[in-house]
Motif scaffolding. Structure first.
Motif, PDB file in Angstrom:
ATOM      1  N   ARG A  21      28.820  44.190  31.668  1.00 42.25           N
ATOM      2  CA  ARG A  21      29.438  43.149  32.495  1.00 42.25           C
ATOM      3  C   ARG A  21      28.319  42.341  33.133  1.00 42.25           C
ATOM      4  NH1 ARG A  21      32.781  47.385  32.911  1.00 42.25           N
ATOM      5  NH2 ARG A  21      31.393  48.635  34.197  1.00 42.25           N
TER       6      ARG A  21
ATOM      7  N   VAL B 175      27.323  40.814  36.136  1.00 38.08           N
ATOM      8  CA  VAL B 175      27.738  40.821  37.541  1.00 38.08           C
ATOM      9  C   VAL B 175      26.505  40.773  38.435  1.00 38.08           C
ATOM     10  CG1 VAL B 175      28.964  42.101  39.335  1.00 38.08           C
ATOM     11  CG2 VAL B 175      29.745  42.261  36.970  1.00 38.08           C
TER      12      VAL B 175
ATOM     13  N   TYR C  37      32.047  48.451  47.170  1.00 34.45           N
ATOM     14  CA  TYR C  37      31.153  47.701  46.277  1.00 34.45           C
ATOM     15  C   TYR C  37      31.795  46.343  46.013  1.00 34.45           C
ATOM     16  CZ  TYR C  37      29.788  45.933  41.710  1.00 34.45           C
ATOM     17  OH  TYR C  37      29.406  45.104  40.679  1.00 34.45           O
TER      18      TYR C  37
ATOM     19  N   GLN D 142      31.272  38.204  39.069  1.00 26.97           N
ATOM     20  CA  GLN D 142      31.199  38.346  37.611  1.00 26.97           C
ATOM     21  C   GLN D 142      31.433  36.991  36.944  1.00 26.97           C
ATOM     22  OE1 GLN D 142      32.876  41.181  34.004  1.00 26.97           O
ATOM     23  NE2 GLN D 142      33.305  41.767  36.108  1.00 26.97           N
TER      24      GLN D 142
ATOM     25  N   HIS E  66      37.646  49.737  29.407  1.00 34.42           N
ATOM     26  CA  HIS E  66      37.178  51.016  29.949  1.00 34.42           C
ATOM     27  C   HIS E  66      38.117  51.454  31.065  1.00 34.42           C
ATOM     28  CE1 HIS E  66      35.395  48.025  32.666  1.00 34.42           C
ATOM     29  NE2 HIS E  66      35.433  48.955  33.595  1.00 34.42           N
TER      30      HIS E  66
ATOM     31  N   HIS F  24      38.053  54.174  34.795  1.00 37.38           N
ATOM     32  CA  HIS F  24      37.232  55.028  35.661  1.00 37.38           C
ATOM     33  C   HIS F  24      38.050  55.474  36.857  1.00 37.38           C
ATOM     34  CE1 HIS F  24      36.806  50.988  37.307  1.00 37.38           C
ATOM     35  NE2 HIS F  24      36.039  50.620  36.304  1.00 37.38           N
TER      36      HIS F  24
ATOM     37  N   ARG G 189      40.152  42.139  41.590  1.00 37.41           N
ATOM     38  CA  ARG G 189      39.451  40.889  41.250  1.00 37.41           C
ATOM     39  C   ARG G 189      40.055  39.800  42.111  1.00 37.41           C
ATOM     40  NH1 ARG G 189      36.440  43.977  37.885  1.00 37.41           N
ATOM     41  NH2 ARG G 189      37.964  45.582  37.406  1.00 37.41           N
TER      42      ARG G 189
ATOM     43  N   HIS H  40      41.251  48.896  31.441  1.00 38.32           N
ATOM     44  CA  HIS H  40      41.228  47.469  31.764  1.00 38.32           C
ATOM     45  C   HIS H  40      40.089  46.755  31.068  1.00 38.32           C
ATOM     46  CE1 HIS H  40      38.867  49.548  34.851  1.00 38.32           C
ATOM     47  NE2 HIS H  40      38.126  48.469  34.937  1.00 38.32           N
TER      48      HIS H  40
ATOM     49  N   HIS I 233      38.534  42.418  30.673  1.00 38.04           N
ATOM     50  CA  HIS I 233      38.655  41.028  31.118  1.00 38.04           C
ATOM     51  C   HIS I 233      38.123  40.106  30.040  1.00 38.04           C
ATOM     52  CE1 HIS I 233      39.065  43.110  34.835  1.00 38.04           C
ATOM     53  NE2 HIS I 233      37.834  43.567  34.751  1.00 38.04           N
TER      54      HIS I 233
ATOM     55  N   ASP J 200      34.574  40.852  42.002  1.00 39.69           N
ATOM     56  CA  ASP J 200      35.022  42.228  41.773  1.00 39.69           C
ATOM     57  C   ASP J 200      34.902  42.979  43.092  1.00 39.69           C
ATOM     58  OD1 ASP J 200      35.229  41.917  38.995  1.00 39.69           O
ATOM     59  OD2 ASP J 200      33.184  42.619  38.635  1.00 39.69           O
TER      60      ASP J 200
ATOM     61  N   LEU K 259      35.255  47.147  44.298  1.00 44.42           N
ATOM     62  CA  LEU K 259      35.583  48.506  43.863  1.00 44.42           C
ATOM     63  C   LEU K 259      35.228  49.507  44.959  1.00 44.42           C
ATOM     64  CD1 LEU K 259      34.281  46.975  41.048  1.00 44.42           C
ATOM     65  CD2 LEU K 259      35.192  49.089  40.092  1.00 44.42           C
TER      66      LEU K 259
ATOM     67  N   ILE L 287      33.625  52.158  44.370  1.00 46.41           N
ATOM     68  CA  ILE L 287      32.604  52.993  43.701  1.00 46.41           C
ATOM     69  C   ILE L 287      31.803  53.844  44.697  1.00 46.41           C
ATOM     70  CG2 ILE L 287      30.403  52.888  42.445  1.00 46.41           C
ATOM     71  CD1 ILE L 287      31.557  50.541  40.853  1.00 46.41           C
TER      72      ILE L 287
ATOM     73  N   TYR M 220      34.124  58.139  34.072  1.00 45.04           N
ATOM     74  CA  TYR M 220      34.071  56.839  33.387  1.00 45.04           C
ATOM     75  C   TYR M 220      34.297  57.053  31.904  1.00 45.04           C
ATOM     76  CZ  TYR M 220      32.357  52.104  32.423  1.00 45.04           C
ATOM     77  OH  TYR M 220      32.251  50.793  32.043  1.00 45.04           O
TER      78      TYR M 220
HETATM   79  O1  GTQ Z   1      35.184  45.753  35.634  1.00 40.63           O
HETATM   80  O2  GTQ Z   1      35.643  47.767  36.232  1.00 40.63           O
HETATM   81  O3  GTQ Z   1      31.608  44.670  39.086  1.00 40.63           O
HETATM   82  O4  GTQ Z   1      33.441  49.161  36.574  1.00 40.63           O
HETATM   83  C1  GTQ Z   1      31.375  46.946  38.569  1.00 40.63           C
HETATM   84  C2  GTQ Z   1      31.841  48.087  37.950  1.00 40.63           C
HETATM   85  C3  GTQ Z   1      33.202  45.713  37.687  1.00 40.63           C
HETATM   86  C4  GTQ Z   1      34.915  46.790  36.241  1.00 40.63           C
HETATM   87  C5  GTQ Z   1      32.051  45.777  38.433  1.00 40.63           C
HETATM   88  C6  GTQ Z   1      32.988  48.038  37.188  1.00 40.63           C
HETATM   89  C7  GTQ Z   1      33.673  46.842  37.054  1.00 40.63           C
END
Ligand code: GTQ
Length: 373
Positions: free
Chosen positions: A83, A85, A104, A108, A119, A121, A127, A160, A162, A175, A177, A179, A190
């Motif tokens: 990604r 980002v 976090y 992006q 993916h 997690h 978003r 998910h 994008h 984004d 999260l 995390i 993950y």
């Molecule tokens: O798209 O799930 O900015 O897993 C950082 C980790 C986006 C995402 C991020 C991620 C994602």
């Protein structure tokens, strides 16, 4: 000879206040060698009188970051990077990738015709669409078209991915999260989708058509997941709701006209670990200061103004992102006398509330306005 030990003393009855002596220092060394320690040397630090956030208030200015976000398009491919980002790094929290507290966030970017691999997690994600046409996301087979200021969920455990349609334009979104929180809980898994993509299994935007109708839910539409079945909250409906509510309320002295995004099946927060709200500050509105537990990441969806956070003024305008750390005094002001300002806010309030950790206090002096430091 003994190593330097921490010793947080406080001259207050009920708090630890033990002076160092050669004998005690030798005792601390012996405990240290046994991977143990004397509580009274650290008690005042590990049990502060009130929350002490490691995070500091920050404004991330879109005008400064946008060019760097777009540069990533030429520097790395989605295949290499996963990604593209640029993440927001709180200067007080360089030990983890956190914008504030245990949240976090990143910006992006994606070009037309690109898609990131699917993916899932344990972390939950949101978003918030900033610019561009043709963005879409697919969550567990539900494809959603995305426009400016739309708010999208990719809850924990859902597949998910994008992308941006080939006929669209370069898109940028925020984004958000949990995390850092999930990692702190040491519970993060993950997985990359075995096909790197998932089939679209439903009508495009079916979640909006089935769960996005105000006051109505699909009959017998039992929903047992811990997150909202409505994965997308569209800007137009959100803004209309705020304007409707503003027409019949004075709002809160601390928050103006504030509405929470809710899970339509429960009226509770959209996800278990993170919640979100949209707040309208009417022309000329200036709120009174308060503070509460929880970490808050604001995104200026519309308008301009400033916030005073722990006595310091932070100016913001559309698309800037700023944070209010836990237990920091904060008040907001709309700079315009004619236009409203809208603040999107991502927070960990669901965690604070569910775990009984939520606490709130009004700034009682000076008419609710903080003196500047
Ligand atoms: O798209 O799930 O900015 O897993 C950082 C980790 C986006 C995402 C991020 C991620 C994602």
């Amino acid at each position: 000879m003994g190593r330097k030990h921490e010793n947080y003393r406080e001259d207050t009855p009920g708090r630890a206040n033990v002076a160092d002596t050669p004998e005690l220092l030798a005792y601390y060394d012996e405990l240290d060698r046994l991977d143990a320690g004397a509580l009274w040397t650290v008690a005042n630090r590990i049990e502060p009188w009130e929350p002490v956030s490691q995070s500091v208030p920050v404004v991330w200015r879109y005008g400064e970051l946008r060019g760097h976000v777009l540069r990533s398009l030429d520097l790395v491919t989605p295949e290499e990077a996963g990604r593209r980002v640029v993440y927001l790094s709180n200067p007080g929290r360089r030990d983890v990738a956190a914008a504030v507290g245990w949240i976090y966030a990143g910006l992006q970017a994606m070009k037309p015709g690109e898609a990131a691999s699917a993916h899932r997690h344990s972390a939950s994600a949101i978003r918030f669409i900033m610019e561009g046409e043709g963005a879409y996301t697919v969550v567990d087979g539900h494809k959603m078209t995305l426009g400016r200021n739309d708010f999208v969920l990719t809850p924990n455990g859902t597949w998910h991915e994008h992308g941006v349609e080939a006929a669209g334009s370069t898109c940028i979104w925020q984004d958000g999260l949990d995390i850092p929180f999930v990692n702190a809980m040491e519970a993060n898994f993950y997985e990359v989708h075995p096909d790197l993509a998932q089939a679209v299994a439903f009508e495009v935007d079916d979640v909006t058509k089935s769960w996005g109708n105000p006051g109505l839910a699909p009959a017998g539409g039992a929903w047992t997941e811990g997150y909202s079945p409505l994965f997308k909250y569209e800007w137009l409906a959100t803004y209309e709701a705020l304007c409707n509510y503003a027409g019949c309320t004075d709002g809160s002295p601390h928050d103006g006209v504030l509405m929470e995004y809710v899970n339509p099946a429960t009226n509770g927060p959209v996800m278990q670990t993170m919640g979100a709200s949209m707040q309208l500050l009417r022309p000329g509105e200036r709120t009174e200061a308060h503070r509460h537990t929880g970490s808050f990441l604001y995104h200026v969806a519309r308008g301009s103004g400033h916030s005073i956070i722990d006595g310091r003024r932070y100016d913001w305008s559309e698309r800037d992102i700023f944070c209010v750390p836990s237990w920091a005094w904060h008040e907001h002001a709309n700079a315009s006398g004619t236009e409203d300002a809208c603040l999107f806010c991502l927070s960990d309030l669901p965690v604070m509330r569910a775990l009984g950790l939520y606490r709130e206090q009004a700034f009682g002096e000076n008419g609710g306005r903080q003196p500047l430091v």
